[in-house]
Motif scaffolding. Structure first.
Motif, PDB file in Angstrom:
ATOM      1  N   LEU A  20       0.833  -1.208   0.000  1.00 11.51           N
ATOM      2  CA  LEU A  20       0.000   0.000   0.000  1.00 11.51           C
ATOM      3  C   LEU A  20       0.870   1.261   0.000  1.00 11.51           C
ATOM      4  CD1 LEU A  20      -2.741   1.468   0.226  1.00 11.51           C
ATOM      5  CD2 LEU A  20      -2.658   1.081   2.698  1.00 11.51           C
ATOM      6  N   GLY A  21       1.954   1.234   0.777  1.00  9.90           N
ATOM      7  CA  GLY A  21       2.867   2.372   0.842  1.00  9.90           C
ATOM      8  C   GLY A  21       3.536   2.652  -0.491  1.00  9.90           C
ATOM      9  N   VAL A  22       3.935   1.595  -1.184  1.00  8.13           N
ATOM     10  CA  VAL A  22       4.598   1.763  -2.488  1.00  8.13           C
ATOM     11  C   VAL A  22       3.613   2.301  -3.522  1.00  8.13           C
ATOM     12  CG1 VAL A  22       5.754   0.533  -4.384  1.00  8.13           C
ATOM     13  CG2 VAL A  22       6.377   0.028  -2.011  1.00  8.13           C
ATOM     14  N   THR A  23       2.413   1.741  -3.528  1.00 11.18           N
ATOM     15  CA  THR A  23       1.381   2.236  -4.459  1.00 11.18           C
ATOM     16  C   THR A  23       1.045   3.695  -4.167  1.00 11.18           C
ATOM     17  OG1 THR A  23       0.382   0.124  -5.066  1.00 11.18           O
ATOM     18  CG2 THR A  23      -1.091   2.013  -5.010  1.00 11.18           C
ATOM     19  N   ASP A  24       0.896   4.029  -2.896  1.00 10.74           N
ATOM     20  CA  ASP A  24       0.570   5.405  -2.503  1.00 10.74           C
ATOM     21  C   ASP A  24       1.640   6.389  -2.983  1.00 10.74           C
ATOM     22  OD1 ASP A  24      -1.065   7.319  -1.048  1.00 10.74           O
ATOM     23  OD2 ASP A  24       0.515   7.358   0.464  1.00 10.74           O
ATOM     24  N   SER A 224      -2.103  -2.345  -9.265  1.00 10.39           N
ATOM     25  CA  SER A 224      -0.990  -1.594  -8.678  1.00 10.39           C
ATOM     26  C   SER A 224      -0.357  -2.352  -7.519  1.00 10.39           C
ATOM     27  CB  SER A 224      -1.467  -0.217  -8.215  1.00 10.39           C
ATOM     28  OG  SER A 224      -0.376   0.514  -7.694  1.00 10.39           O
ATOM     29  N   PHE A 225      -1.184  -2.969  -6.673  1.00 11.58           N
ATOM     30  CA  PHE A 225      -0.651  -3.747  -5.546  1.00 11.58           C
ATOM     31  C   PHE A 225       0.262  -4.875  -6.036  1.00 11.58           C
ATOM     32  CE2 PHE A 225      -4.070  -2.878  -2.027  1.00 11.58           C
ATOM     33  CZ  PHE A 225      -3.567  -1.601  -1.884  1.00 11.58           C
ATOM     34  N   VAL A 226      -0.166  -5.551  -7.087  1.00 14.44           N
ATOM     35  CA  VAL A 226       0.647  -6.657  -7.630  1.00 14.44           C
ATOM     36  C   VAL A 226       1.975  -6.118  -8.154  1.00 14.44           C
ATOM     37  CG1 VAL A 226       0.791  -8.378  -9.492  1.00 14.44           C
ATOM     38  CG2 VAL A 226      -1.293  -8.199  -8.105  1.00 14.44           C
ATOM     39  N   ARG A 227       1.935  -5.002  -8.875  1.00 18.50           N
ATOM     40  CA  ARG A 227       3.185  -4.384  -9.369  1.00 18.50           C
ATOM     41  C   ARG A 227       4.068  -3.942  -8.198  1.00 18.50           C
ATOM     42  NH1 ARG A 227      -0.285  -1.992 -13.449  1.00 18.50           N
ATOM     43  NH2 ARG A 227      -0.509  -0.119 -12.170  1.00 18.50           N
ATOM     44  N   SER A 228       3.458  -3.352  -7.177  1.00 14.16           N
ATOM     45  CA  SER A 228       4.218  -2.897  -6.005  1.00 14.16           C
ATOM     46  C   SER A 228       4.888  -4.063  -5.296  1.00 14.16           C
ATOM     47  CB  SER A 228       3.298  -2.148  -5.032  1.00 14.16           C
ATOM     48  OG  SER A 228       2.837  -0.945  -5.609  1.00 14.16           O
ATOM     49  N   GLY A 229       4.162  -5.177  -5.190  1.00 13.53           N
ATOM     50  CA  GLY A 229       4.721  -6.358  -4.540  1.00 13.53           C
ATOM     51  C   GLY A 229       5.937  -6.895  -5.268  1.00 13.53           C
ATOM     52  N   LEU A 230       5.846  -6.937  -6.588  1.00 19.10           N
ATOM     53  CA  LEU A 230       6.986  -7.395  -7.402  1.00 19.10           C
ATOM     54  C   LEU A 230       8.168  -6.443  -7.251  1.00 19.10           C
ATOM     55  CD1 LEU A 230       5.001  -8.443 -10.597  1.00 19.10           C
ATOM     56  CD2 LEU A 230       6.274  -9.999  -9.102  1.00 19.10           C
ATOM     57  N   ALA A 231       7.883  -5.145  -7.198  1.00 18.10           N
ATOM     58  CA  ALA A 231       8.946  -4.136  -7.066  1.00 18.10           C
ATOM     59  C   ALA A 231       9.659  -4.251  -5.713  1.00 18.10           C
ATOM     60  CB  ALA A 231       8.362  -2.733  -7.232  1.00 18.10           C
ATOM     61  N   ILE A 232       8.906  -4.518  -4.643  1.00 18.01           N
ATOM     62  CA  ILE A 232       9.518  -4.661  -3.308  1.00 18.01           C
ATOM     63  C   ILE A 232      10.479  -5.844  -3.296  1.00 18.01           C
ATOM     64  CG2 ILE A 232       9.059  -5.208  -0.873  1.00 18.01           C
ATOM     65  CD1 ILE A 232       6.291  -3.733  -1.322  1.00 18.01           C
ATOM     66  N   ASP A 263      13.841 -14.681   1.848  1.00 17.64           N
ATOM     67  CA  ASP A 263      12.443 -15.146   1.853  1.00 17.64           C
ATOM     68  C   ASP A 263      11.748 -14.886   3.191  1.00 17.64           C
ATOM     69  OD1 ASP A 263      13.965 -16.959   3.282  1.00 17.64           O
ATOM     70  OD2 ASP A 263      12.931 -18.732   2.517  1.00 17.64           O
ATOM     71  N   ARG A 264      12.305 -13.984   3.979  1.00 15.48           N
ATOM     72  CA  ARG A 264      11.711 -13.633   5.284  1.00 15.48           C
ATOM     73  C   ARG A 264      10.273 -13.127   5.104  1.00 15.48           C
ATOM     74  NH1 ARG A 264      15.148 -11.499   9.642  1.00 15.48           N
ATOM     75  NH2 ARG A 264      13.891 -10.696  11.336  1.00 15.48           N
ATOM     76  N   ILE A 265      10.084 -12.257   4.105  1.00 16.20           N
ATOM     77  CA  ILE A 265       8.747 -11.818   3.694  1.00 16.20           C
ATOM     78  C   ILE A 265       8.726 -11.780   2.180  1.00 16.20           C
ATOM     79  CG2 ILE A 265       9.367  -9.347   3.922  1.00 16.20           C
ATOM     80  CD1 ILE A 265       6.382  -8.862   4.674  1.00 16.20           C
ATOM     81  N   LEU A 266       7.625 -12.249   1.594  1.00 12.50           N
ATOM     82  CA  LEU A 266       7.497 -12.287   0.135  1.00 12.50           C
ATOM     83  C   LEU A 266       6.303 -11.443  -0.280  1.00 12.50           C
ATOM     84  CD1 LEU A 266       8.019 -16.139  -0.271  1.00 12.50           C
ATOM     85  CD2 LEU A 266       9.698 -14.374  -0.793  1.00 12.50           C
ATOM     86  N   THR A 267       6.524 -10.532  -1.203  1.00 10.54           N
ATOM     87  CA  THR A 267       5.422  -9.687  -1.673  1.00 10.54           C
ATOM     88  C   THR A 267       5.149  -9.876  -3.167  1.00 10.54           C
ATOM     89  OG1 THR A 267       6.965  -7.861  -2.030  1.00 10.54           O
ATOM     90  CG2 THR A 267       5.797  -7.902   0.084  1.00 10.54           C
ATOM     91  N   GLY A 268       5.877 -10.777  -3.783  1.00  9.54           N
ATOM     92  CA  GLY A 268       5.734 -10.980  -5.230  1.00  9.54           C
ATOM     93  C   GLY A 268       4.735 -12.060  -5.614  1.00  9.54           C
TER      94      GLY A 268
END
Length: 312
Positions: A20-24, A224-232, A263-268
């Motif tokens: 959400l922060g990245v999209t914002d 946008s969330f999906v794109r942001s997750g891949l970017a993170i 792999d501690r946290i995955l957003t992709g």
């Protein structure tokens, strides 16, 4: 032309909600443009606030604990789960003052959890029960470990001021575990991904009324969330700077959470996996007895938006 609706999305200041922060930020800097809505992130202090705001319709959607979302749906709040917000990303921290060396040492201690209906509670329950220990609330009979619900942002302070070592530790979303470790009050005991690899935790839900009224708006948020997750996942360094700002946290702590281990946290991988959600609700009903009935996940989860967004 009709004015674009402002979609209000609730979140907590945790690494799990970084998409959400990245999209914002992308929207504010003009790196992305929404044609069908404006995004209005609404910060909350704890999970009860998020749940109540969805129930009273003061939020249109939220990043929320999966079991809490399921419970809201069961109680009649007309929600749809559209995406996972992340996978894994939580930590079990032991207090240095509590002298915990093994799971059995949590007996007689209090352990802080962020919410009863949380994957954190489930993972810790499983860990204890495998060693024959029974967790529960202070008022429950015959318990070995006392569980206390505390808002994530209050956990570091609770550990810091517990001079007697009565609190054994806590299990929570990052960055609060890493924060306590950096300050020297706690030590990593387990990463949640080692208890259940790629486990779901927070999910993106939207009220069905909003989906029916503004499907294009909901789709562009999911895209946008999906794109942001891949970017993170691909660029943790700039993501940690954004995270530091959006979550009001130290960017170096966020960077560690995003990279150590990778792999501690995955957003992709945000595509909702119904089988994993079913595992959670069945365990909470059959083993933990904190859910009284199962929900029809096919009615609760709408994977159409994730498919269109290209979620993995």
């Amino acid at each position: 032309m009709a004015e674009k609706p402002a979609i209000r999305i609730g979140y907590l200041k945790i690494t799990d909600h970084l998409i959400l922060g990245v999209t914002d930020l992308k929207l504010k800097k003009g790196m992305e443009k929404f044609d069908h809505c404006t995004l209005n992130p609404v910060v909350k202090n704890g999970w009860n606030e998020v749940a109540d705001a969805l129930a009273t319709k003061s939020l249109d959607g939220a990043l929320i604990l999966a079991p809490t979302a399921m419970d809201l749906f069961k109680s009649g709040v007309d929600l749809k789960l559209l995406l996972f917000a992340h996978k894994a990303g939580s930590i079990l921290v032991k207090s240095k003052r509590a002298h915990i060396e093994k799971i059995e040492d949590f007996a007689g201690k209090t352990v802080l959890i962020p919410y009863q209906l949380s994957v954190h509670n489930m993972l810790f329950y499983k860990l204890l029960s495998e060693k024959g220990l029974k967790p529960g609330r202070a008022t429950d009979k015959g318990i070995d470990v006392t569980l206390e619900v505390v808002a994530p942002f209050q956990m570091p302070e609770a550990l810091e001021y517990d001079e007697e070592g009565e609190i054994g530790g806590f299990i929570v979303a990052e960055p609060f575990g890493s924060l306590v470790i950096a300050k020297g009050y706690g030590e990593e005991f387990y990463l949640s991904k080692d208890l259940w690899p790629k486990h779901p935790c927070c999910v993106f839900v939207v009220r069905n009324e909003i989906i029916q009224k503004h499907p294009e708006a909901v789709q562009e948020i999911c895209n946008s969330f999906v794109r942001s997750g891949l970017a993170i996942d691909a660029q943790p360094s700039p993501a940690s700077v954004i995270g530091g700002d959006f979550l009001s946290q130290d960017k170096d702590v966020i960077f560690k959470v995003l990279t150590d281990p990778p792999d501690r946290i995955l957003t992709g991988e945000l595509f909702p996996i119904i089988k994993d959600l079913d595992t959670i609700q069945k365990y909470m009903m059959d083993e933990m007895k904190i859910m009284t009935s199962l929900i029809d996940l096919e009615k609760f989860v709408d994977t159409g938006f994730a498919k269109t967004a290209g979620a993995k």
